[in-house]
Design a protein around this motif. Structure first.
Motif, PDB file in Angstrom:
ATOM      1  N   ALA A 192       0.504  -0.929   0.485  1.00  0.00           N
ATOM      2  CA  ALA A 192       0.022   0.417  -0.051  1.00  0.00           C
ATOM      3  C   ALA A 192       1.016   1.091   0.108  1.00  0.00           C
ATOM      4  O   ALA A 192       0.229   2.051  -0.645  1.00  0.00           O
ATOM      5  N   LEU A 223       0.556   4.109  -2.690  1.00  0.00           N
ATOM      6  CA  LEU A 223       0.454   5.453  -2.689  1.00  0.00           C
ATOM      7  C   LEU A 223       1.863   6.735  -2.195  1.00  0.00           C
ATOM      8  O   LEU A 223       1.400   7.774  -2.767  1.00  0.00           O
ATOM      9  N   LEU A 274       2.215  10.255  -2.635  1.00  0.00           N
ATOM     10  CA  LEU A 274       1.586  11.106  -1.362  1.00  0.00           C
ATOM     11  C   LEU A 274       2.687  11.510  -0.258  1.00  0.00           C
ATOM     12  O   LEU A 274       3.837  11.029  -0.201  1.00  0.00           O
ATOM     13  N   TYR A 317       4.706  11.207   3.003  1.00  0.00           N
ATOM     14  CA  TYR A 317       4.353  10.369   3.837  1.00  0.00           C
ATOM     15  C   TYR A 317       3.469  10.446   5.171  1.00  0.00           C
ATOM     16  O   TYR A 317       2.817   9.801   5.562  1.00  0.00           O
ATOM     17  N   ILE A 350       0.189  11.865   5.203  1.00  0.00           N
ATOM     18  CA  ILE A 350      -1.109  11.235   3.750  1.00  0.00           C
ATOM     19  C   ILE A 350      -0.967   9.762   3.583  1.00  0.00           C
ATOM     20  O   ILE A 350      -1.628   8.986   4.155  1.00  0.00           O
ATOM     21  N   GLY A 351      -0.046   9.346   3.442  1.00  0.00           N
ATOM     22  CA  GLY A 351       0.773   7.886   2.978  1.00  0.00           C
ATOM     23  C   GLY A 351       0.151   7.198   4.299  1.00  0.00           C
ATOM     24  O   GLY A 351      -0.077   5.950   3.769  1.00  0.00           O
ATOM     25  N   PRO A 359      -1.435   7.046   6.810  1.00  0.00           N
ATOM     26  CA  PRO A 359      -2.327   6.224   8.147  1.00  0.00           C
ATOM     27  C   PRO A 359      -3.172   6.199   6.224  1.00  0.00           C
ATOM     28  O   PRO A 359      -4.444   5.096   6.752  1.00  0.00           O
ATOM     29  N   LEU A 360      -3.011   6.126   5.331  1.00  0.00           N
ATOM     30  CA  LEU A 360      -4.184   6.013   3.774  1.00  0.00           C
ATOM     31  C   LEU A 360      -3.891   4.436   4.230  1.00  0.00           C
ATOM     32  O   LEU A 360      -4.784   3.266   3.724  1.00  0.00           O
ATOM     33  N   SER A 361      -2.358   3.853   3.643  1.00  0.00           N
ATOM     34  CA  SER A 361      -2.619   2.467   3.490  1.00  0.00           C
ATOM     35  C   SER A 361      -2.539   1.847   5.180  1.00  0.00           C
ATOM     36  O   SER A 361      -2.828   0.189   4.242  1.00  0.00           O
ATOM     37  N   MET A 409      -5.036   2.421   7.159  1.00  0.00           N
ATOM     38  CA  MET A 409      -6.915   1.881   6.930  1.00  0.00           C
ATOM     39  C   MET A 409      -6.869   1.136   5.263  1.00  0.00           C
ATOM     40  O   MET A 409      -7.769   0.494   5.952  1.00  0.00           O
ATOM     41  N   CYS A 410      -6.479   1.128   4.657  1.00  0.00           N
ATOM     42  CA  CYS A 410      -6.543   0.147   3.347  1.00  0.00           C
ATOM     43  C   CYS A 410      -6.807  -0.896   4.446  1.00  0.00           C
ATOM     44  O   CYS A 410      -7.360  -2.556   3.449  1.00  0.00           O
TER      45      CYS A 410
END
Lengths: 293, 383
Positions: A49, A53, A59, A61, A63-64, A66-68, A70-71
Motif C-alpha cells: 500500500a 500511495l 503522496l 508520508y 498522508i500516505g 495513515p491511508l495505507s 486504513m487500507c
C-alpha cells in the motif's frame, strides 16, 4: 560503548516492529482465540500500500502512512466479515478459523504477487538515509521515527485496554465470551473491531519496515515468525507482553550477533531456541493472563 | 467449354500452388526454444535477458531473417526448477525447435542438458556461469556464452591484488546462492593470500544489519566482499554501512549487475565495484546501448546483452550451417571463433573451437557504480 548505544537503537527499531506484529496477533487472539498467522501478510500488504500511495502516487508520508494503514484495516475487516464470521455463526472450532486464515494467507500473498510482481519495490525513507545522532544514541532517521510511532501506538493501546469502557468490554470477551454476551457486550462489534485494529497495526508494521528493506511479496513470513516468537516470550495476556516480547527478542538477536563469537549463520537460530525454552518452561510468557491472577 | 474448364482448372491449380508456397513461407519460421523463468527466483534476471533476445530477433527478422526464414522464439518457464526445466526441454524438442537457449539457473540448465544431450539438439546458455555445465557431461551439443564463475572470481581477485587488499571482511545472506558465492569468495581469497578477518550473515527479513557491520568495523578490514543476492538483505546492509560511517571499499559478485538494487536503494551503492561483462566504451557495446535506449527508453545494463549475443551467435551458426539440421548447427557452432559480441572486454573474442565455454578468460571486467548507475571500468581481465 559507542557500539552498544548504536546497537540499542537497532534493538529499539527491530523490537518495535516485532512488537507491532505481536500486538496484531494479540488483538485477534484475545477476544476470539484465533492465532492469525496472516498478520505477516497484512504487514506485507501494508508495504505494498505504501508503494502505491507513497512511491507511485507520491503522496507525502504524513498522508500516505495513515491511508495505507486504513487500507489494510479495511482488508482485515472484509476478511473477518466474509471468511471468519460465518464460521463463528456455525460454532466452528477455533482451529478451523486458524486454518481458514492460513488459506487467506496464500490468497493475500499470491494476489499481491500478481498485482505487484515478484520483484522488490522501493519505498523512500521519509527523512533520508545516513547517520542521525540523538544525544549519545546514533541510528538512522527511520529508526527514531519507528521507535516514536510505536511508543505512541502502545501508549494508546494501553490506555484503551486499561482506562476505557470499550477496552474493558474487549477484556470481558477475552475472559469469558458467554458471560460477556450476557452482560450486553456486542460480540460482533468487538470481533470486527479486533480484526480492523489488528489489520491496521500489522499494516503499520509493514509501512514502517518497507523503507528499510523494500516491499516484497515474501516479506510477510519472517515478520509473522518474529512476531509470534515475541508473543510467546511476552505472553498473550496483555499489550505490555507484546512490547516486552518484541524488545527482548530483538535484544537477544542483536547481542548474540554482536558479542558472541559463533558463526553468524548460527546466531540466527538463537531466538528460536529462546522460543522453545519459553514454550517448555513458561508457556504463558512473561506476563500471565488476567484470569490467571 | 472444355477450354474454360481447363483454364479454370489450371487457375485453381496455380492458385493452390501459390497458396501452398505462401503458407509454407509464412508458417515456417525457424523456431528457437527459450527456457526462461517468469515467476521463480531468477525471474528478475531472465526478463532483461529476454528483452535482449527480442531485440536480436527483431533485428535479424527486419534484415530478412536467417536462410530466408524468420526467427521465432518459443518461451517456456521452468521456474528455475531443474525437474521442470528437463520437462520443458522435452516439450520444446517435441515442437521441433532448431535449438534451445537456457537462461534461468545453472542447476536447471544442467538438468535440461540430460534431455538435450540425448536428443542431440543444440543447447546453449547465454547467461549461466557455473563451470560444471560444460565439464560434467560430455555433451558436444552444449555451448556456454558469458564468463564462467571461475573467470569472474579470478578477475575480481586480480583487481584485489592490484589494490593490495590483504585483510578483508566477507558479508553474505542466508540464501542458497548467497552462501554458495560466499564460500567461493572465501576459498579463492584465502588461496590468493588475502585473509578473511570477519565473516557475517545478514538474514533474509532482517530489519537492519547494525550488529553485523559493527563486527566488521571492529575488525578493521581493508575491504568488504559482499556475496549476497537478496534485495532486502542488501538494502539493510547498505543502510547500516552508511549509518555506521564505514569507508571500506565494497567488492561484489556479478549479481550486483542486476539493476534492481539501484532502484531499491538509490544513491547508497556509489563506489561499489562488481564483476561485469560489458565495457560501454567498446564500439559494439556502445551501439547496442544506443539501440536498446531507443527501444526501451533506458540505458541497459549487461543482462539484455547476454540475450542479444546469445541469439546472434546462434543465428550466425545457423546461417553458416546453411540448414536447421542439428548436427550441422552444432558443427557450425563448434567452429565459431573470433566472434565479437556486445559483451566482453575490448579486444576479447568468443571462441568455441577450443572450449564449449567460449567466453574469453580475460573477457570479464570490474566496474564501479557511479551516480547510481553502472559506471566506468576499473579493471579488466585476470592479470
Amino acid at each position: 560503548m559507542e557500539d552498544f548505544l548504536e546497537l540499542i537503537v537497532s534493538v529499539g527499531e527491530a523490537g518495535s516492529i516485532y512488537a507491532l506484529v505481536a500486538l496484531a496477533y494479540l488483538l485477534v487472539l484475545r477476544p476470539s482465540g484465533i492465532i492469525n498467522f496472516a498478520v505477516g501478510e497484512w504487514a506485507m500488504m501494508g508495504g505494498f500500500a505504501a508503494v502505491s500511495l507513497i512511491t507511485w502516487l507520491k503522496l507525502p508520508y504524513i498522508i500516505g502512512l495513515p491511508l495505507s494503514i486504513m487500507c489494510i484495516g479495511a482488508i482485515a475487516w472484509v476478511t473477518g466479515l466474509v471468511v471468519v464470521n460465518p464460521l463463528i455463526k456455525r460454532n466452528a472450532s477455533p482451529m478451523s478459523k486458524v486454518l481458514v486464515l492460513l488459506g487467506m494467507l496464500i490468497v493475500y500473498r499470491e494476489t499481491s504477487a500478481s498485482l505487484y510482481g515478484y520483484d522488490p519495490l522501493f519505498v523512500p525513507m521519509p527523512f533520508g538515509f545516513g547517520r542521525v545522532e540523538v544525544g549519545p544514541f546514533a541510528g538512522s532517521s527511520q529508526s527514531f521515527f519507528i521507535i516514536s510511532v510505536v511508543a505512541v501506538v502502545f501508549l494508546l493501546a494501553w490506555y484503551f485496554f486499561e482506562r476505557t469502557i470499550w477496552g474493558k468490554a474487549f477484556e470481558g470477551v477475552a475472559i469469558n465470551r458467554q458471560a460477556a454476551m450476557l452482560m450486553g457486550i456486542n460480540l460482533k462489534i468487538v470481533g470486527m473491531s479486533s480484526f480492523i485494529s489488528a489489520g491496521m497495526i500489522a499494516g503499520l508494521a509493514g509501512v514502517l519496515q518497507a523503507p528499510l528493506t523494500s516491499a516484497h511479496f515474501l516479506m510477510g513470513l519472517p515478520l509473522a515468525i518474529k512476531g509470534f516468537t515475541a508473543l510467546v516470550i511476552g505472553g498473550v495476556g496483555r499489550v505490555e507482553g507484546a512490547l516486552l516480547g518484541g524488545f527482548l527478542l530483538a535484544l537477544l538477536e542483536k547481542l548474540t550477533i554482536r558479542y558472541i563469537d559463533i558463526p553468524s549463520g548460527y546466531a540466527l537460530g538463537v531466538p528460536l531456541l529462546l522460543m522453545i525454552v519459553f514454550l517448555l518452561f513458561r508457556p504463558n510468557g512473561i506476563f500471565q493472563n488476567k484470569e490467571a491472577k | 467449354m472444355n477450354n474454360t474448364l481447363k483454364f479454370s482448372r489450371n487457375l485453381i491449380l496455380a492458385m493452390g500452388l501459390l497458396l501452398a508456397a505462401g503458407t509454407a513461407q509464412a508458417a515456417d519460421p525457424i523456431k528457437i526454444g527459450v527456457i526462461t523463468d517468469r515467476v521463480g527466483n531468477s525471474a528478475a534476471w531472465a526478463k532483461p535477458i529476454e528483452q535482449g533476445m527480442e531485440m536480436a530477433v527483431n533485428e535479424i527478422n527486419a534484415a530478412g531473417g536467417v536462410l530466408g526464414r524468420q526467427l521465432k522464439l518459443r518461451y517456456e518457464s521452468d521456474q528455475s526448477k531443474p525437474d521442470v526445466s528437463a520437462t520443458k526441454a522435452r516439450k520444446l524438442i517435441g515442437e521441433n525447435v532448431a535449438a534451445i537457449l537456457s537462461i534461468t539457473t545453472s542447476p536447471a540448465t544442467q538438468q535440461a542438458q540430460t534431455v538435450t544431450a540425448k536428443a542431440k539438439i543444440v543447447h546453449m546458455t547465454p547467461a549461466n556461469s557455473a563451470d560444471y555445465l560444460t565439464k560434467k557431461l560430455d555433451n558436444p551439443y552444449f555451448f556456454q556464452m558469458g564468463p564462467l564463475g571461475s573467470t569472474q572470481i579470478r578477475t575480481l581477485l586480480a583487481y584485489n591484488k592490484k589494490k593490495n587488499f590483504k585483510r578483508v571482511a566477507l558479508v553474505k545472506d542466508n540464501s542458497n546462492l548467497g552462501s554458495y558465492l560466499g564460500k567461493v569468495f572465501k576459498t579463492n581469497l584465502e588461496k590468493s593470500g588475502a585473509k578473511v578477518v570477519v565473516e557475517q550473515t545478514v538474514e533474509i527479513g532482517a530489519t537492519d544489519a547494525i550488529a553485523q557491520l559493527q563486527k566488521v568495523r571492529a575488525a578493521k578490514p581493508d575491504a568488504i566482499y559482499h556475496s549476497g543476492i537478496v534485495v532486502s538483505s542488501m538494502a539493510v546492509f547498505f543502510k547500516a554501512y552508511h549509518q555506521l560511517g564505514l569507508k571500506q571499499p565494497i567488492l561484489g559478485s556479478f549479481n550486483l549487475s542486476v539493476p534492481k538494487y539501484l532502484e531499491v536503494i538509490p544513491g547508497m551503492m556509489d563506489g561499489v565495484v562488481f564483476i561485469d561483462a560489458m565495457d560501454p566504451s567498446k564500439p559494439e557495446a556502445a551501439k547496442f546501448m544506443a539501440k536498446y535506449k531507443k527501444a526501451y527508453g533506458s540505458v541497459p545494463f549487461s543482462l539484455p546483452a547476454y540475450g542479444y549475443d546469445g541469439v546472434k551467435v546462434l543465428a550466425d551458426a545457423i546461417k553458416k550451417a546453411g540448414s536447421t539440421d542439428s548436427d550441422k548447427i552444432r558443427a557450425a557452432m563448434a567452429t565459431t571463433k573470433d566472434w565479437v559480441g556486445v559483451l566482453g572486454a575490448k579486444g576479447q573474442v568468443v571462441d568455441f573451437s577450443k572450449s564449449r565455454a567460449g567466453f574469453s578468460v580475460d573477457g570479464a571486467v570490474v566496474r564501479r557504480i557511479e551516480n547510481n548507475t553502472h559506471g566506468s571500468i576499473v579493471h579488466s581481465g585476470t592479470k
